[in-house]
Scaffold this active site. Structure first.
Site: not given
Ligand SMILES: *Cc1c(COP(=O)(O)O)cnc(C)c1O
Length: 369
Positions: A35, A133, A261, A309
């Site tokens: 992801k 969640r 700055y 920036m």
């Molecule tokens: C991001 C995620 C992971 C991976 O977690 P890490 O701590 O990066 O290994 C696994 N399962 C779900 C549902 C996630 O959202």
């Protein structure tokens, strides 16, 4: 001008997966999490490397990421962690993606489209064992499972859940694992076949044997970052992302001169200042002002003054023989020195995931390996 660039070591990613496999053993399958553009490392090249080194599944957050992978020719099962909405039912089928489900309505719509096309759609069912969640609350899971498993055309691969405090709370993590086991046991008693179940993130994959089940879902560790420092004793991971730039300008200034700055830094001696063409727009956290470091000619140099920036100043008084155009390492290794995502995260009061994502969002990538 090239402000800064990421160097992505794909070989390190392949090696990290192999190292994780050594710990989890041959019987556990892997579902690396790609992801957020593979935690900033570049979705498609990372997915290709993981496919090449034998990952079994890939996990993404959104269906768009899955479609992108399919269009790039990735053939392995792709799991959509956040699930899908009603409007996304069609593309799940068209692109052969594997959604996680936790709503009966979506399950029944997937069942319908599968039947209409005379096929099965693979899904995982998400259980909330204590993350608060996504997912069906674990106490309600048996009933939900019973209803969903009665839907024709759905091929339930297994259950999934996510750990809330794997890095910090052993007792609660074990509780979550046990709740997951209980739901699995009840499903088995009800005659529901669940061949592939997964709850382990990086930390659990490396630290909790009883969390492995049939699949693990490591993210952070795939990219070479340790969930906790203690794991350095157990596994050899190699960070895959470096972030580099080049010196834009060099000059010496006298004592008692304010830099950048707000003049939050004032020289106390004659100071050689290197100006770098990157700033918070490139993901260099402003919190690193007067705190962060970079590596030049194998030596650490402190960031002085406020990060702008697109410009950042570093004190290079102690480094001889440098010129404009000299390579600067902001994240990564040079010579014997190294700056890690964990170090940056600590100074910026955030987590290493955020560091990787942020550099990854804002900079071009060069791949090697
Ligand atoms: C991001 C995620 C992971 C991976 O977690 P890490 O701590 O990066 O290994 C696994 N399962 C779900 C549902 C996630 O959202």
């Amino acid at each position: 001008m090239q402000a800064g660039w990421l160097e992505i070591n794909l070989k390190a990613i392949g090696n990290n997966l192999k190292e994780i496999k050594k710990i989890i053993g041959k019987n556990v399958k892997t579902m690396p999490v790609v992801k957020a553009n593979a935690y900033g490392h570049g979705l498609v090249p990372v997915a290709r490397k993981l496919e090449e080194v034998g990952a079994d599944f890939l996990a993404v957050s959104y269906i768009e990421e899955g479609i992108k992978l399919r269009k790039a020719g990735i053939k392995m099962p792709i799991v959509i962690l956040l699930g899908v909405s009603e409007a996304e039912i069609d593309p799940v089928f068209t692109y052969g993606l594997t959604p996680i489900i936790y709503e009966y309505k979506i399950a029944s719509m997937l069942s319908e489209i599968a039947q209409k096309n005379n096929t099965n759609i693979a899904v995982f069912i998400k259980i909330d064992t204590g993350m608060g969640r996504l997912g069906v609350f674990y106490k309600e899971a048996p009933l939900f499972l019973k209803k969903v498993s009665a839907l024709p055309g759905l091929k339930i691969q297994g259950l999934t859940s996510h750990l809330a405090v794997a890095e910090t709370d052993k007792t609660f993590t074990e509780k979550q694992i046990n709740r997951f086991k209980t739901v699995l046991d009840e499903a088995q008693k009800a005659g529901i076949n669940l061949p592939y179940n997964h709850i382990a993130n990086s930390m659990a994959s490396l630290q909790y044997k009883e969390s492995l089940f049939q699949i693990v879902r490591p993210g952070l560790s795939i990219y070479g970052i340790y969930p906790i420092p203690l794991l350095k004793k157990k596994i050899n991971l190699q960070p895959a992302m470096s972030f580099k730039t080049r010196i834009l300008y060099l000059k010496s200034i006298p004592p008692k001169i304010g830099v950048s700055y707000g003049h939050t830094f004032v020289t106390t001696q004659k100071t050689k200042v290197a100006v770098l063409p990157v700033g918070y727009d490139q993901g260099l956290f402003r919190q690193l002002s007067n705190k962060g470091e970079v590596i030049i000619k194998g030596k650490k140099a402190p960031i002085i003054g406020t990060i702008c920036m697109h410009l950042t100043m570093v004190d290079v008084t102690h480094i001889d023989g440098i010129e404009i155009g000299e390579e600067v390492v902001i994240l990564g290794k040079q010579g014997r020195e190294q700056i890690t995502a964990e170090e940056i995260a600590q100074k910026a009061n955030t987590i290493s995931y955020d560091v990787l994502c942020r550099f990854g969002r804002s900079n071009p990538r060069r791949f090697k390996g």
